[in-house]
Design a protein around this motif. Structure first.
Motif, PDB file in Angstrom:
ATOM      1  N   MET A   1     -50.528  -2.925  -3.806  1.00 62.00           N
ATOM      2  CA  MET A   1     -51.211  -1.734  -3.316  1.00 62.00           C
ATOM      3  C   MET A   1     -50.123  -1.002  -2.667  1.00 62.00           C
ATOM      4  O   MET A   1     -49.285  -1.187  -2.312  1.00 62.00           O
ATOM      5  N   THR A   2     -50.752   0.272  -2.798  1.00 63.53           N
ATOM      6  CA  THR A   2     -49.615   1.297  -1.981  1.00 63.53           C
ATOM      7  C   THR A   2     -50.030   1.643  -0.575  1.00 63.53           C
ATOM      8  O   THR A   2     -51.124   1.268  -0.197  1.00 63.53           O
ATOM      9  N   THR A   3     -49.142   2.104   0.003  1.00 66.51           N
ATOM     10  CA  THR A   3     -49.306   2.470   1.324  1.00 66.51           C
ATOM     11  C   THR A   3     -50.682   3.378   1.366  1.00 66.51           C
ATOM     12  O   THR A   3     -51.289   3.019   2.469  1.00 66.51           O
ATOM     13  N   ARG A   4     -50.796   4.248   0.668  1.00 63.08           N
ATOM     14  CA  ARG A   4     -52.199   5.115   0.812  1.00 63.08           C
ATOM     15  C   ARG A   4     -53.304   4.271   0.617  1.00 63.08           C
ATOM     16  O   ARG A   4     -54.383   4.400   1.354  1.00 63.08           O
ATOM     17  N   GLU A   5     -53.200   3.312  -0.206  1.00 58.58           N
ATOM     18  CA  GLU A   5     -54.372   2.513  -0.493  1.00 58.58           C
ATOM     19  C   GLU A   5     -54.702   1.723   0.556  1.00 58.58           C
ATOM     20  O   GLU A   5     -55.766   1.430   1.167  1.00 58.58           O
ATOM     21  N   TRP A   6     -53.795   0.978   1.325  1.00 57.45           N
ATOM     22  CA  TRP A   6     -53.787   0.397   2.748  1.00 57.45           C
ATOM     23  C   TRP A   6     -54.371   1.055   3.728  1.00 57.45           C
ATOM     24  O   TRP A   6     -55.052   0.859   4.369  1.00 57.45           O
ATOM     25  N   LEU A   7     -53.857   2.456   3.712  1.00 63.13           N
ATOM     26  CA  LEU A   7     -54.317   3.537   4.798  1.00 63.13           C
ATOM     27  C   LEU A   7     -55.883   3.597   4.366  1.00 63.13           C
ATOM     28  O   LEU A   7     -56.521   3.577   5.583  1.00 63.13           O
ATOM     29  N   ASP A   8     -56.346   3.847   3.413  1.00 65.31           N
ATOM     30  CA  ASP A   8     -57.723   4.155   3.096  1.00 65.31           C
ATOM     31  C   ASP A   8     -58.594   2.752   3.408  1.00 65.31           C
ATOM     32  O   ASP A   8     -59.660   3.008   4.163  1.00 65.31           O
ATOM     33  N   GLU A   9     -58.095   1.701   3.018  1.00 66.00           N
ATOM     34  CA  GLU A   9     -58.862   0.168   3.319  1.00 66.00           C
ATOM     35  C   GLU A   9     -58.713   0.222   4.749  1.00 66.00           C
ATOM     36  O   GLU A   9     -59.724  -0.274   5.364  1.00 66.00           O
ATOM     37  N   CYS A  10     -57.656   0.416   5.472  1.00 70.18           N
ATOM     38  CA  CYS A  10     -57.727  -0.150   7.057  1.00 70.18           C
ATOM     39  C   CYS A  10     -58.263   1.072   7.917  1.00 70.18           C
ATOM     40  O   CYS A  10     -58.971   0.628   8.769  1.00 70.18           O
TER      41      CYS A  10
ATOM     42  N   THR B   1     -51.174   3.993   8.691  1.00 70.45           N
ATOM     43  CA  THR B   1     -51.576   2.946   8.267  1.00 70.45           C
ATOM     44  C   THR B   1     -51.460   1.838   9.517  1.00 70.45           C
ATOM     45  O   THR B   1     -52.384   0.761   9.617  1.00 70.45           O
ATOM     46  N   ARG B   2     -50.289   1.842  10.024  1.00 69.83           N
ATOM     47  CA  ARG B   2     -49.814   0.731  11.074  1.00 69.83           C
ATOM     48  C   ARG B   2     -50.761   0.870  12.000  1.00 69.83           C
ATOM     49  O   ARG B   2     -51.091  -0.076  12.574  1.00 69.83           O
ATOM     50  N   GLU B   3     -51.211   2.110  12.514  1.00 70.50           N
ATOM     51  CA  GLU B   3     -52.087   2.213  13.684  1.00 70.50           C
ATOM     52  C   GLU B   3     -53.528   1.868  13.591  1.00 70.50           C
ATOM     53  O   GLU B   3     -53.853   1.129  14.194  1.00 70.50           O
ATOM     54  N   VAL B   4     -53.993   2.251  12.139  1.00 69.48           N
ATOM     55  CA  VAL B   4     -55.459   1.819  11.944  1.00 69.48           C
ATOM     56  C   VAL B   4     -55.551   0.298  11.757  1.00 69.48           C
ATOM     57  O   VAL B   4     -56.371  -0.321  12.219  1.00 69.48           O
ATOM     58  N   ALA B   5     -54.517  -0.284  11.184  1.00 69.88           N
ATOM     59  CA  ALA B   5     -54.636  -1.579  10.673  1.00 69.88           C
ATOM     60  C   ALA B   5     -54.453  -2.670  12.201  1.00 69.88           C
ATOM     61  O   ALA B   5     -55.343  -3.315  12.322  1.00 69.88           O
ATOM     62  N   VAL B   6     -53.648  -2.460  12.985  1.00 73.40           N
ATOM     63  CA  VAL B   6     -53.343  -3.033  14.311  1.00 73.40           C
ATOM     64  C   VAL B   6     -54.419  -2.860  15.148  1.00 73.40           C
ATOM     65  O   VAL B   6     -55.100  -3.719  15.777  1.00 73.40           O
TER      66      VAL B   6
ATOM     67  N   GLY C   1     -49.941  -7.882   1.363  1.00 71.11           N
ATOM     68  CA  GLY C   1     -48.773  -7.122   1.182  1.00 71.11           C
ATOM     69  C   GLY C   1     -48.564  -6.430   2.701  1.00 71.11           C
ATOM     70  O   GLY C   1     -47.511  -6.165   2.867  1.00 71.11           O
ATOM     71  N   LEU C   2     -49.809  -6.100   3.125  1.00 69.93           N
ATOM     72  CA  LEU C   2     -49.550  -5.011   4.305  1.00 69.93           C
ATOM     73  C   LEU C   2     -49.088  -6.034   5.607  1.00 69.93           C
ATOM     74  O   LEU C   2     -48.190  -5.330   6.188  1.00 69.93           O
ATOM     75  N   LEU C   3     -49.463  -7.342   5.561  1.00 70.52           N
ATOM     76  CA  LEU C   3     -48.999  -7.912   6.524  1.00 70.52           C
ATOM     77  C   LEU C   3     -47.516  -8.318   6.522  1.00 70.52           C
ATOM     78  O   LEU C   3     -47.037  -8.168   7.668  1.00 70.52           O
ATOM     79  N   ARG C   4     -47.026  -8.450   5.460  1.00 71.96           N
ATOM     80  CA  ARG C   4     -45.750  -8.370   5.140  1.00 71.96           C
ATOM     81  C   ARG C   4     -44.862  -7.095   5.701  1.00 71.96           C
ATOM     82  O   ARG C   4     -43.672  -7.350   6.168  1.00 71.96           O
TER      83      ARG C   4
END
Length: 195
Positions: free
Chosen positions: A1-10, A133-138, A155-158
């Motif tokens: 996944m891309t950072t933007r995909e992580w951002l949208d998902e989280c 991404t870091r903000e919304v995930a955590v 992948g985001l966890l890593r």
């Protein structure tokens, strides 16, 4: 996944978690010391607005810092935590949408333009999606409402672990972390305040 995909998902994960809280749940403590869920939701909203200022800076070249000062940031969160729950819900959804729209409309050449983070680091605008991404995930986890780090993509966890380790090593915690991670110590090192 891309950072933007992580951002949208989280972002979706965080907003669904906020939507799943009753109005009374907002007054409960978050996983962050001294912050209720109200504080956390207010922070996530104001963080989106702060990052929108950086996107604007990258786009126009006109300096626009995330926050005027640490004191201003803290006061903003405290004031936001006292808003009605319906207002907090509306704000956190609206600022997330607005930030996504800003990121989508940023011209290709503007992604290389430098901005300054709240910690004073000069970074290219291409770092802004990762910062959010870091903000919304955590903070989806920090809401203490059923979301766990196991709910995040591997992948985001890593990427989060690499990011945090880099910060902790830069702060001088490298030897203690390596000692603990390699099983040479039974006690996790004291790392200081949360990130």
């Amino acid at each position: 996944m891309t950072t933007r995909e992580w951002l949208d998902e989280c972002t979706d994960l965080l907003l669904r978690t906020v939507d799943g809280l009753s109005d009374g749940d907002f007054d409960a403590p978050s996983a962050l010391p001294g912050w209720t869920r109200r504080h956390l939701v207010a922070h996530v909203h104001y963080n989106a607005e702060a990052l929108r200022r950086l996107v604007g800076w990258a786009n126009t070249g006109i300096e626009n810092r995330m926050y005027a000062s640490t004191e201003q940031r803290n006061a903003e969160i405290e004031e936001g935590s006292r808003l009605p729950v319906a207002t907090l819900r509306e704000l956190v959804h609206g600022s997330a949408r607005a930030l996504a729209e800003d990121l989508d409309s940023l011209p290709e050449q503007a992604w290389r333009n430098e901005v300054v983070t709240a910690q004073g680091r000069r970074v290219p605008a291409s770092e802004i999606p990762w910062m959010r991404t870091r903000e919304v995930a955590v903070h989806a986890v920090d809401l203490a409402a059923g979301v766990d780090f196991t709910d995040l993509p591997a992948g985001l966890l890593r990427a989060l672990a690499d990011d945090v380790l880099g910060k902790r090593f830069a702060a001088g915690h490298g030897p203690d972390l390596v000692r603990w991670l390699t099983g040479r110590s039974d006690t996790a090192p004291a790392l200081g305040p949360w990130l």
